[in-house]
Design a protein around this motif. Structure first.
Motif, PDB file in Angstrom:
ATOM      1  N   ASP A 135       0.816  -1.221   0.000  1.00  0.00           N
ATOM      2  CA  ASP A 135       0.000   0.000   0.000  1.00  0.00           C
ATOM      3  C   ASP A 135       0.846   1.267   0.000  1.00  0.00           C
ATOM      4  OD1 ASP A 135       0.940  -0.412   2.546  1.00  0.00           O
ATOM      5  OD2 ASP A 135      -1.006  -0.334   3.539  1.00  0.00           O
ATOM      6  N   ASP A 136       2.164   1.132  -0.135  1.00  0.00           N
ATOM      7  CA  ASP A 136       3.042   2.289  -0.161  1.00  0.00           C
ATOM      8  C   ASP A 136       3.441   2.622  -1.599  1.00  0.00           C
ATOM      9  OD1 ASP A 136       2.890   2.316   2.580  1.00  0.00           O
ATOM     10  OD2 ASP A 136       4.814   1.309   2.886  1.00  0.00           O
ATOM     11  N   ARG A 137       4.213   3.694  -1.758  1.00  0.00           N
ATOM     12  CA  ARG A 137       4.715   4.037  -3.090  1.00  0.00           C
ATOM     13  C   ARG A 137       6.076   4.707  -2.954  1.00  0.00           C
ATOM     14  NH1 ARG A 137       0.379   8.998  -4.228  1.00  0.00           N
ATOM     15  NH2 ARG A 137       1.521  10.582  -3.027  1.00  0.00           N
TER      16      ARG A 137
ATOM     17  N   ARG B 176       7.527  10.319   3.736  1.00  0.00           N
ATOM     18  CA  ARG B 176       6.311  11.064   4.055  1.00  0.00           C
ATOM     19  C   ARG B 176       5.200  10.091   4.443  1.00  0.00           C
ATOM     20  NH1 ARG B 176       5.270  14.639  -1.263  1.00  0.00           N
ATOM     21  NH2 ARG B 176       4.833  12.531  -2.023  1.00  0.00           N
ATOM     22  N   THR B 177       4.203  10.612   5.137  1.00  0.00           N
ATOM     23  CA  THR B 177       2.993   9.845   5.422  1.00  0.00           C
ATOM     24  C   THR B 177       1.866  10.395   4.562  1.00  0.00           C
ATOM     25  OG1 THR B 177       3.673   9.436   7.708  1.00  0.00           O
ATOM     26  CG2 THR B 177       1.341   9.137   7.195  1.00  0.00           C
TER      27      THR B 177
ATOM     28  N   ARG C  39       1.732   4.879   3.495  1.00  0.00           N
ATOM     29  CA  ARG C  39       0.299   5.155   3.468  1.00  0.00           C
ATOM     30  C   ARG C  39      -0.377   4.672   4.751  1.00  0.00           C
ATOM     31  NH1 ARG C  39      -2.598   5.967  -1.367  1.00  0.00           N
ATOM     32  NH2 ARG C  39      -0.978   4.810  -2.480  1.00  0.00           N
ATOM     33  N   THR C  40      -1.151   5.566   5.349  1.00  0.00           N
ATOM     34  CA  THR C  40      -1.945   5.193   6.506  1.00  0.00           C
ATOM     35  C   THR C  40      -3.414   5.197   6.108  1.00  0.00           C
ATOM     36  OG1 THR C  40      -2.523   5.749   8.801  1.00  0.00           O
ATOM     37  CG2 THR C  40      -1.990   7.588   7.342  1.00  0.00           C
ATOM     38  N   HIS C  41      -4.112   4.134   6.478  1.00  0.00           N
ATOM     39  CA  HIS C  41      -5.527   3.996   6.116  1.00  0.00           C
ATOM     40  C   HIS C  41      -6.176   3.007   7.061  1.00  0.00           C
ATOM     41  CE1 HIS C  41      -4.579   0.120   4.113  1.00  0.00           C
ATOM     42  NE2 HIS C  41      -3.473   0.734   3.760  1.00  0.00           N
TER      43      HIS C  41
ATOM     44  N   VAL D  19      -0.577  14.129   1.182  1.00  0.00           N
ATOM     45  CA  VAL D  19       0.449  14.125   2.225  1.00  0.00           C
ATOM     46  C   VAL D  19      -0.144  14.583   3.553  1.00  0.00           C
ATOM     47  CG1 VAL D  19       2.657  15.088   2.964  1.00  0.00           C
ATOM     48  CG2 VAL D  19       2.294  14.507   0.558  1.00  0.00           C
ATOM     49  N   LEU D  20      -0.001  13.739   4.554  1.00  0.00           N
ATOM     50  CA  LEU D  20      -0.439  14.067   5.914  1.00  0.00           C
ATOM     51  C   LEU D  20       0.705  14.620   6.751  1.00  0.00           C
ATOM     52  CD1 LEU D  20      -2.607  10.905   6.715  1.00  0.00           C
ATOM     53  CD2 LEU D  20      -3.420  13.161   5.983  1.00  0.00           C
ATOM     54  N   VAL D  21       1.876  14.011   6.611  1.00  0.00           N
ATOM     55  CA  VAL D  21       3.050  14.421   7.386  1.00  0.00           C
ATOM     56  C   VAL D  21       4.255  14.419   6.445  1.00  0.00           C
ATOM     57  CG1 VAL D  21       4.517  13.956   9.376  1.00  0.00           C
ATOM     58  CG2 VAL D  21       2.090  13.334   9.463  1.00  0.00           C
TER      59      VAL D  21
END
Length: 317
Positions: free
Chosen positions: A94-96, A123-124, A204-206, A131-133
């Motif tokens: 789920d990341d990139r 980054r998050t 990625r956070t979900h 981008v969250l963080v």
């Protein structure tokens, strides 16, 4: 397909699903400016193996291994056993990656032949890719910095030399969480860990992230830290023991931060009993974490002492 003799990086994707982000993750690998890599996808008992194979096909010559469900550590170990590259990178489903991720980190390794591992800015992002963080990683000085978890080094932004990975025994298959921390602590005993500051990975956070299971994560991190602390104490490495003590206090502060966040969410959803349960868990698990975090916050807000990072960003520093 990259010729075997020219493979520099073996990229391992371990997945138990063909989730909505898998195509994007593998697509970010296919877009790398450095092409001397191979892709090994370990299908850890996914319900749709055809979809996993179709996603892997975005990279020519990708190897897909299917096995019975065994957990992420065992799946990644299986992928490494097929690896031909000098370096290992682990791409979560789920990341990139930024197109220059591999090229930039390999340049860092070229500049320090003694390096056993490296990490980059990360980054998050959320489920939509926003981008969250921003990346906030910093360079570490030594093994003690890694033990105290001075900066964010987790599997998505880590690369490890293949021979060192094998020498330290790979991932511990008994661990379902914090297996990357356990690996990093063992690898760091073998040599320098170098840093590429550019933000080259998007974590990625979900809703499906395992990091949302904060209670299990706190327990797993604490168990890993205590085990490595005991080994350092046996070896008489007092500075390293102190670093692990600091890291354990950090884990206690995180327990309270995560429990507080979960309690607020439960209260907002009108589940007061659940909210209280989260706080009771934190009190049982990390009784000193609350006062420690409050003391750090007071120090951070005292002008004469300067600004410190503590509970302000989740108690992770």
């Amino acid at each position: 397909m990259t010729a075997p003799e020219s493979v520099l990086v073996s990229v391992i994707v371990a997945t138990n699903r063909a989730g909505e982000f898998l195509d994007e993750a593998i697509g970010s690998l296919a877009a790398q400016s450095e092409t001397r890599y191979e892709l090994i996808v370990v299908d850890d008992g996914s319900p749709d193996p055809t979809a996993v194979r179709q996603a892997a096909a975005a990279v020519g010559g990708a190897v897909v291994l299917r096995q019975a469900p065994g957990g992420p550590a065992a799946a990644r170990n299986a992928g490494v056993r097929r690896a031909r590259g000098r370096w290992l990178a682990f791409l979560d489903d789920d990341d990139r990656w930024h197109p220059d991720r591999l090229a930039a980190q390999l340049a860092r390794f070229d500049a320090d032949a003694a390096a056993v591992a490296g990490y980059c800015g990360m980054r998050t992002i959320d489920a939509r890719g926003e981008v969250l963080v921003d990346a906030d990683q910093v360079a570490v000085d030594d093994e003690a910095d890694i033990a105290r978890r001075r900066t964010g080094i987790i599997l998505p932004n880590l690369m490890v030399r293949t021979d060192v990975f094998t020498e330290v025994g790979g991932f511990d298959p008994a661990l379902r969480l914090a297996e990357d921390l356990d690996l990093l602590l063992r690898v760091a005993q073998r040599g320098p860990v170098v840093f590429e500051p550019r933000p080259l990975v998007d974590y990625r956070t979900h809703g499906d992230n395992v990091t949302r299971r904060f209670r299990s994560l706190v327990d797993a991190i604490g168990g890993v830290l205590r085990r490595h602390r005991a080994a350092a104490e046996t070896r008489g490495e007092t500075a390293l023991v102190a670093a692990f003590d600091e890291s354990l206090r950090k884990n206690d502060r995180y327990a309270w931060w995560a429990a507080g966040r979960a309690a607020r969410a439960s209260w907002a959803d009108r589940h007061p009993a659940t909210a209280v349960g989260h706080l009771c868990w934190a009190l049982r698990t990390a009784p000193a974490g609350l006062l420690d975090g409050l003391r750090r916050r007071v120090r951070a807000q005292t002008p004469t002492m300067g600004a410190e990072r503590g509970l302000v960003d989740g108690g992770l520093s």
